[in-house]
Structures are given as structure tokens and as C-alpha cells.
Motif scaffolding. Structure first.
Motif, PDB file in Angstrom:
ATOM      1  N   GLN A  90     207.295  16.069  77.486  1.00  0.00           N
ATOM      2  CA  GLN A  90     205.510  16.460  76.828  1.00  0.00           C
ATOM      3  C   GLN A  90     205.348  17.939  77.383  1.00  0.00           C
ATOM      4  O   GLN A  90     205.759  18.962  76.981  1.00  0.00           O
ATOM      5  N   THR A  95     203.035  21.338  77.644  1.00  0.00           N
ATOM      6  CA  THR A  95     202.148  20.576  78.592  1.00  0.00           C
ATOM      7  C   THR A  95     201.696  20.806  79.476  1.00  0.00           C
ATOM      8  O   THR A  95     202.595  20.240  80.619  1.00  0.00           O
ATOM      9  N   ARG A 173     195.395   2.730  70.437  1.00  0.00           N
ATOM     10  CA  ARG A 173     195.485   4.059  70.774  1.00  0.00           C
ATOM     11  C   ARG A 173     193.734   3.528  70.629  1.00  0.00           C
ATOM     12  O   ARG A 173     193.248   4.546  71.902  1.00  0.00           O
ATOM     13  N   GLY A 231     197.333  12.812  78.529  1.00  0.00           N
ATOM     14  CA  GLY A 231     196.342  14.278  78.310  1.00  0.00           C
ATOM     15  C   GLY A 231     197.083  14.862  77.470  1.00  0.00           C
ATOM     16  O   GLY A 231     197.229  16.257  77.879  1.00  0.00           O
ATOM     17  N   ASP A 233     198.247  16.751  74.191  1.00  0.00           N
ATOM     18  CA  ASP A 233     197.861  17.416  73.172  1.00  0.00           C
ATOM     19  C   ASP A 233     198.751  18.215  72.268  1.00  0.00           C
ATOM     20  O   ASP A 233     199.536  18.680  72.641  1.00  0.00           O
ATOM     21  N   ARG A 234     199.085  17.444  71.401  1.00  0.00           N
ATOM     22  CA  ARG A 234     200.014  17.905  70.382  1.00  0.00           C
ATOM     23  C   ARG A 234     200.000  19.175  69.927  1.00  0.00           C
ATOM     24  O   ARG A 234     200.588  20.269  69.792  1.00  0.00           O
ATOM     25  N   GLN A 235     198.771  20.412  70.015  1.00  0.00           N
ATOM     26  CA  GLN A 235     198.346  21.313  69.472  1.00  0.00           C
ATOM     27  C   GLN A 235     199.389  21.748  70.709  1.00  0.00           C
ATOM     28  O   GLN A 235     198.761  23.569  69.552  1.00  0.00           O
ATOM     29  N   GLN A 237     201.821  22.336  72.544  1.00  0.00           N
ATOM     30  CA  GLN A 237     203.231  21.736  72.558  1.00  0.00           C
ATOM     31  C   GLN A 237     204.571  22.991  71.265  1.00  0.00           C
ATOM     32  O   GLN A 237     203.671  22.970  70.362  1.00  0.00           O
ATOM     33  N   THR A 240     204.435  21.732  67.465  1.00  0.00           N
ATOM     34  CA  THR A 240     203.478  21.936  66.657  1.00  0.00           C
ATOM     35  C   THR A 240     203.474  24.219  66.693  1.00  0.00           C
ATOM     36  O   THR A 240     203.001  23.792  65.378  1.00  0.00           O
ATOM     37  N   GLU A 393     199.917  25.303  77.223  1.00  0.00           N
ATOM     38  CA  GLU A 393     198.991  25.495  78.096  1.00  0.00           C
ATOM     39  C   GLU A 393     199.438  25.521  79.422  1.00  0.00           C
ATOM     40  O   GLU A 393     198.643  25.910  80.457  1.00  0.00           O
TER      41      GLU A 393
END
Length: 403
Positions: A90, A95, A173, A231, A233-235, A237, A240, A393
């Protein structure tokens, strides 16, 4: 024009303990995966990795491998807590790692059960030796992961002949929503039953209770698994971000199982030969795009505490990387790195907190010094800059050093 970026992750291939190893993972200050392999196998020769600057990054020469003046090399720190394959990847993908909590599951069992009941599920507390497990909807057990660092991962386990994997994932989840450990791992297989799971129940150190995955018979047939990170978030990475920009992404090996790649192609495999064959095949088919391959057998050799096996895997990976380099054009970029260490001689079979090599190849570029990178995410940031897209990020690109 062909424009392809490839990352090869030699899982568990560290080159020396990080400065914080003693405080973060006591005992790991003695770790040095490459040193141990070379001590046990002094005549090991990896001509391709040597040429890419492995010994430069390591900081010393061996009996049969020396420094490479033309190499583009550096090394990277782990920013994620501990030394974890899932969080390591990740981090590679961009990430920013958040520090997880460490809790025996019994401390969270009541909260987990209450959250599941609040969302319409049956949840029963099972007590054993003063500790607590949760059973949800009769077939889903929730407890400690007994294979990773204790207290850092929880397992959600079920026999899939009795409950669909998708339903098990829904339950996992919900667990993820109320716990802050590094991972919630949801898995199951076919052909086993609840009696098999209960027979695999174990207690470790008097405060960790769970279903020992290797004894649960989950791996025998129809195995499915999903890792839910803390923590993550694929967005933000690489897969994506590139996918949203219409740039092809292929993940091969273990990375295909643990990194989200909704718009791309993911190929699960373990043998190093298969991983490298898939890598070369997908690279040839691609005019523009990103390939990331995880070579898991290096890590498995570390878990098996076998320098001889580690050597065999490295030699095979070296040959495969050499074949890939011969296919590369002037605009293509290759990175060879790792996600953590796994010292075969340290006296235990867990991962080790080590620096990892960062070895780069781009035709016509020589002598680039990548330095000590503060995070594995610098790789992901470099991939994004290469394709002219942004959004990770975490991490700083070192691509300008390779231009």
C-alpha cells in the motif's frame, strides 16, 4: 512510442536494519537479509542485480559480486509501522501509512459483536481460557491472526460451503469499521466445516485467540481471501489513478491479491518463474502502461529460514529480470525493490524491519544516485510523474534523477 514502467518487488529482500528497528521491533536491529544469505552462500552470483547496483545499495562487496559504477541505485526506509507485506505494498502504491492500534482481539470482541448486531447480524461471544472470540451468523469466526505480529491483525474465517464469500466480506467490512489494527483478513475455503475451524482454534501467550489459518483446511479447495487495511484509500493509489486516466495497469503475483486494481488486470501466482513469464508477456503486449510484480518466493524462503532456498529464488529472479531488460526500449523504466526484510538467520520466521534496495534501469542513464528515500511511496510518486498524472497522498518522485 513505447512507454512502460515496471516495478519488481523482491518480497522480503532487505539490506540491513533500519535505525529505529531496536525501538520498533526489538531484535530486528540485528537483521540483514542479504548479509545472512551471503554469509551462508558466499559464492552467490546475481549478475543482473549486481549490474543494477545491488552491492552499491548494500554498501559492501561480496566474494563474487562488486560495485557497479554505472548503476542507478539507492535504498528506502519503511514508513509503515513494523514490517508488513500488505502495508508495504500500500505504501509503494502511494498510501500514507497511519500507525495502527495493537490489541488482542478479546479486548475488542464486545464492541465488534455489538456493531454486527446493530447492522442486523447474529453475533455470539465464545469464551475460552478467559478470552473471547466472536461467531457471526453461525459460520463466521472473528479472532486474532496468529501468524502475523500478534495483536496487529484480526482474521475473519468461514467455511464457504455454508456462507458465500461475499457475505463474509460484508461482515469483515463491518469489523473493519470499529477496529484500528493494521489488517482485517477475511478468508475461507470449500470442503471444510465449523468443526475444522474449532479444531484449529489456538491461544498464544495467554491473551491472543484465533483460528490458526494453516490448520483450518481453508487452503485445500476454493480458497478466497481479501485484506482490509487500516487507512487505505484506493483513490490515492497508483493503479486507481492510472486507471482513471486510461493508462493500463497489470499487477502480478501477491500484489494482485492485496492491492486494489478495479480497472486493470490482476494475475495471481506464486512461483517466481510464473511471475516473471507473466511479467515479460504482459510487458510485450503493452505499448503504454504500468506493471508491478511481486516475487513472493523470496519471502517464503525467509519464512522457511533457508538461505539456500533464498539463493535459488534470487538466481531465478535475476535471470528473469535480465530477460525483461533485453525487451526494454529507450523510454521504459524498471525499478527493482522490496517491501521489508526477512532475515533467514535471525532465529525466527517473521519479517524484519530493514532498509530495502531501490535499483533503477533506464537505457542510456548511468550513475544516478537515488540516495536514501524516506518512504517506499517514492516509487509510486515516480510512476505517476512518469505518466504525467498525480494524486498519490505520499512520496516524492525521483524520476528527474533518471532523465
Amino acid at each position: 512510442m513505447l512507454r512502460r514502467f515496471v516495478i519488481i518487488v523482491l518480497d522480503g529482500f532487505g539490506i540491513g536494519a533500519m535505525e529505529d528497528a531496536k525501538s520498533v521491533r526489538r531484535g530486528d536491529e540485528r537483521a540483514n537479509t542479504l548479509r545472512s544469505i551471503l554469509r551462508d552462500c558466499p559464492d552467490m552470483k546475481l549478475p543482473v542485480l549486481e549490474g543494477l547496483g545491488l552491492m552499491n545499495a548494500y554498501g559492501a562487496e561480496s566474494l563474487r559480486m562488486g560495485f557497479s559504477p554505472a548503476a542507478n541505485f539507492g535504498k528506502a526506509k519503511l514508513m509503515h509501522f513494523g514490517a508488513d507485506t500488505f502495508m508495504g505494498h500500500q505504501e509503494i502504491m502511494g498510501t500514507f501509512p497511519r500507525k495502527p492500534d495493537i490489541h488482542p482481539f478479546w479486548e475488542k470482541a464486545d464492541e465488534v459483536a455489538a456493531h454486527l448486531k446493530a447492522h442486523g447480524h447474529q453475533a455470539e461471544i465464545i469464551r475460552h481460557q478467559g478470552l473471547k472470540l466472536v461467531v457471526c451468523d453461525k459460520y463466521v469466526t472473528i479472532g486474532d491472526n496468529l501468524e502475523a505480529d500478534l495483536g496487529m491483525c484480526y482474521n475473519v474465517t468461514a467455511p464457504l460451503d455454508y456462507i458465500p464469500f461475499e457475505k463474509e466480506c460484508e461482515i469483515a467490512r463491518l469489523v473493519r469499521q470499529v477496529v484500528a489494527v493494521m489488517r482485517v483478513i477475511v478468508f475461507g475455503g470449500r470442503g471444510n466445516c465449523m468443526e475444522d475451524l474449532w479444531a484449529a482454534m489456538e491461544v498464544k501467550e495467554g491473551k491472543f485467540i484465533g483460528i490458526a489459518s494453516a490448520k483450518s483446511r481453508s487452503y485445500e479447495r476454493g480458497y478466497q481471501c481479501l485484506h482490509l487495511g487500516y487507512g487505505v484509500d484506493r483513490q490515492v493509489q497508483v493503479p486507481t489513478i492510472l486507471g482513471n486516466a486510461g493508462i493500463p495497469v497489470v499487477l502480478i503475483g501477491k500484489v494482485a491479491d492485496i492491492v486494489a486494481n478495479d480497472g486493470g488486470k490482476s494475475i495471481s501466482c506464486v512461483p517466481v518463474r510464473d511471475c516473471m513469464e507473466h511479467t515479460i508477456r504482459e510487458f510485450r503486449r503493452m505499448e503504454k502502461g504500468f506493471v508491478c510484480t511481486n516475487v513472493q518466493e523470496t519471502d517464503l524462503a525467509g519464512h522457511g529460514q533457508s538461505s539456500a532456498e533464498y539463493r535459488r529464488v534470487l538466481e531465478e529472479a535475476d535471470r528473469g529480470i535480465g530477460r525483461l531488460i533485453k525487451e526494454m526500449g529507450p523510454e521504459d523504466v524498471l525499478l527493482v525493490m522490496a517491501d521489508h526484510g526477512n532475515d533467514p538467520d535471525i532465529g525466527h520466521s517473521r519479517h524484519t524491519r530493514e532498509f530495502v534496495p531501490v535499483l533503477a534501469y533506464r537505457k542510456g542513464v548511468e550513475g544516478a544516485r537515488l540516495g536514501v528515500r524516506e518512504t517506499l511511496s517514492d516509487a509510486g510518486a515516480s510512476v505517476c510523474e512518469y505518466f504525467g498524472v498525480f494524486g498519490v497522498e505520499n512520496g516524492d518522485s525521483f524520476l528527474p534523477l533518471l532523465n
